[in-house]
Enzyme design. Sequence first.
Site, PDB file in Angstrom:
ATOM      1  N   SER A  64       0.836  -1.181   0.000  1.00  0.00           N
ATOM      2  CA  SER A  64       0.000   0.000   0.000  1.00  0.00           C
ATOM      3  C   SER A  64       0.880   1.244   0.000  1.00  0.00           C
ATOM      4  O   SER A  64       1.738   1.385  -0.859  1.00  0.00           O
ATOM      5  CB  SER A  64      -0.961  -0.047   1.197  1.00  0.00           C
ATOM      6  OG  SER A  64      -1.998   0.889   1.042  1.00  0.00           O
ATOM      7  N   LYS A 102       4.405   2.082  -2.214  1.00  0.00           N
ATOM      8  CA  LYS A 102       4.871   3.295  -2.892  1.00  0.00           C
ATOM      9  C   LYS A 102       6.313   3.608  -2.467  1.00  0.00           C
ATOM     10  O   LYS A 102       7.174   3.921  -3.279  1.00  0.00           O
ATOM     11  CB  LYS A 102       3.981   4.487  -2.542  1.00  0.00           C
ATOM     12  CG  LYS A 102       2.487   4.355  -2.804  1.00  0.00           C
ATOM     13  CD  LYS A 102       1.761   5.642  -2.403  1.00  0.00           C
ATOM     14  CE  LYS A 102       0.292   5.436  -2.083  1.00  0.00           C
ATOM     15  NZ  LYS A 102      -0.505   5.020  -3.218  1.00  0.00           N
ATOM     16  N   GLN A 126      -7.800   5.699  -7.394  1.00  0.00           N
ATOM     17  CA  GLN A 126      -7.642   6.877  -6.551  1.00  0.00           C
ATOM     18  C   GLN A 126      -7.137   8.050  -7.392  1.00  0.00           C
ATOM     19  O   GLN A 126      -6.076   7.967  -8.008  1.00  0.00           O
ATOM     20  CB  GLN A 126      -6.658   6.620  -5.410  1.00  0.00           C
ATOM     21  CG  GLN A 126      -6.526   7.827  -4.486  1.00  0.00           C
ATOM     22  CD  GLN A 126      -5.576   7.604  -3.319  1.00  0.00           C
ATOM     23  OE1 GLN A 126      -4.710   6.739  -3.364  1.00  0.00           O
ATOM     24  NE2 GLN A 126      -5.737   8.390  -2.261  1.00  0.00           N
ATOM     25  N   GLU A 142      -4.011  13.319   0.347  1.00  0.00           N
ATOM     26  CA  GLU A 142      -4.273  12.429   1.484  1.00  0.00           C
ATOM     27  C   GLU A 142      -3.155  12.513   2.513  1.00  0.00           C
ATOM     28  O   GLU A 142      -3.398  12.574   3.717  1.00  0.00           O
ATOM     29  CB  GLU A 142      -4.438  10.981   1.009  1.00  0.00           C
ATOM     30  CG  GLU A 142      -4.695  10.014   2.149  1.00  0.00           C
ATOM     31  CD  GLU A 142      -4.975   8.589   1.691  1.00  0.00           C
ATOM     32  OE1 GLU A 142      -4.841   7.684   2.531  1.00  0.00           O
ATOM     33  OE2 GLU A 142      -5.324   8.387   0.516  1.00  0.00           O
ATOM     34  N   TRP A 175      -9.541   1.027  -6.602  1.00  0.00           N
ATOM     35  CA  TRP A 175      -8.795   2.160  -6.033  1.00  0.00           C
ATOM     36  C   TRP A 175      -7.282   2.036  -6.284  1.00  0.00           C
ATOM     37  O   TRP A 175      -6.559   3.026  -6.357  1.00  0.00           O
ATOM     38  CB  TRP A 175      -9.081   2.204  -4.542  1.00  0.00           C
ATOM     39  CG  TRP A 175      -8.719   3.454  -3.793  1.00  0.00           C
ATOM     40  CD1 TRP A 175      -7.761   3.573  -2.830  1.00  0.00           C
ATOM     41  CD2 TRP A 175      -9.345   4.740  -3.876  1.00  0.00           C
ATOM     42  NE1 TRP A 175      -7.751   4.838  -2.315  1.00  0.00           N
ATOM     43  CE2 TRP A 175      -8.715   5.589  -2.945  1.00  0.00           C
ATOM     44  CE3 TRP A 175     -10.380   5.258  -4.658  1.00  0.00           C
ATOM     45  CZ2 TRP A 175      -9.077   6.923  -2.760  1.00  0.00           C
ATOM     46  CZ3 TRP A 175     -10.745   6.588  -4.478  1.00  0.00           C
ATOM     47  CH2 TRP A 175     -10.087   7.399  -3.553  1.00  0.00           C
ATOM     48  N   HIS A 234      -6.965  -6.474   0.813  1.00  0.00           N
ATOM     49  CA  HIS A 234      -5.824  -5.582   0.664  1.00  0.00           C
ATOM     50  C   HIS A 234      -4.676  -6.011   1.574  1.00  0.00           C
ATOM     51  O   HIS A 234      -4.855  -6.235   2.764  1.00  0.00           O
ATOM     52  CB  HIS A 234      -6.249  -4.150   0.992  1.00  0.00           C
ATOM     53  CG  HIS A 234      -5.207  -3.107   0.719  1.00  0.00           C
ATOM     54  ND1 HIS A 234      -4.417  -3.124  -0.414  1.00  0.00           N
ATOM     55  CD2 HIS A 234      -4.826  -2.008   1.428  1.00  0.00           C
ATOM     56  CE1 HIS A 234      -3.614  -2.073  -0.387  1.00  0.00           C
ATOM     57  NE2 HIS A 234      -3.839  -1.390   0.725  1.00  0.00           N
TER      58      HIS A 234
END
Length: 466
Positions: free
Chosen positions: A240, A244, A282, A290, A334, A371
């Site tokens: 998640s 990144k 997203q 965010e 997403w 997820h």
Amino acid sequence: MRFPRHRCRPRAWAAAALVAAASLTTPSLTAQAGAADGHIAAARVQAAVEDDGAGCPVPTPGSSPANPLLPDPFKRVNGTRISATSDWRCRRAEIRELAQRSVYGQKPAKPAGVTGTVSSTGITVNVTDQGRSASFSASVSLPSGSGPFPAVVVLGGLGADTATIKASGVAVINYDPYTVGREGTARNNKQGAFYSVYGSSSSTGLLMAWSWGVSRIIDVIEQSGGNILKASATGVTGCSRFGKGAIVAGAFDQRIALTMPIESGSGGVPVLRGIPGESGAQPLSSAYSEQPWLGDAFGSYTGNPNTLPVDTHEIVGMVAPRGLFVMENPHIDWLAARSGSVAALGGAEVYKALGAGSNITYWSDVQDGTHCAVRSEWRTPLQQNIQKFLLGTGSGSGVFRIAAGKSGNLSAWRDWQTPALSDGGGGTGGDPGGDPGATRAAVARTAPAPPATATSTAGPAASRAK
């Protein structure tokens, strides 16, 4: 990242598209100078330094005209295309600088002072630079057996299959990125070890700060004497938001032998140009706001990524020819898995050009849509990648397993073709001043990278694609 509830429900997808690349034939890090064909085969292909292109001249780019297609990774800032493997070193340096300026923010050079300790249970890191200092730590979990051990840095402790990593004979370094760059802060008041050194108003985003922290951990391992952990056999992973961080860490430190981002979503692997057109993904504005993950400069591109001078297929390409295993979840819209497949296919063209096509693996064909779940489908390729790039005992080939429901079509996203690069210094302007760098020295001229065979026609201008 936050997920709208209706976007988190697993879906059943059609059969996956399978593309496989042949394996490397020589699992050796040592350069084979006497190879008959003049090429050098290697299973571990990381560089000995954080950035082997630090001395490359990088022209100041002008403004980028809007282009809905992916930028040509082989085209220099001056408009010419590279023609030799040795040219990639300085072309990569250009991509690095463009990505820092427009997407992530600057990653400072190695600090003036880095000290610390490595034990069987933890790592301490002390940094001094520009008259400021900061410290952070990470815990270590060793596998059974006697060291020194390869190690995988796990960002955030989320989603990584640490049981398989340790069972393979590899240590796990549990790194809390929030000690280096905290979430929940304003962009003009960033907090954590990175910002204690470089200022709370630094325009560098959290992902690059987290990447900087991974690099400083490697610095300390290098200095430790290698009795417990091997600095020359280090991987990085995370899921998640930490996925990144993992792809950024692997792209911006060439000492990392194996990069394994998991379900990274917008701001991670997926092509930025693709996200606005991918249903349910997203939005870039959301990923930017965010948390301060991305650099401050990216704010001007969230509404029009077509003006970006780079895209994430080139970030994938920055990892080449080192090991890369991208894991994605097609069940959560997403996470933009279709745009992720486009990035992987585009980046695989860099691997192909460098003769290291079997060093990249992509897998989104999974059944469980939870997820950051530990998935059985990823266990075998994880083991193969660990064996090949961290243990030096395997030569498993790279595989593309793309879920058909989230398969992108690279041909609809590019108007450039992959060059057949010559070996050595035959290119122009790619490698000034002697040493061609570790990239050329470690490149394996092997089977081509996976072709773009995905069935979807999703793309900005299919009719324009070549």
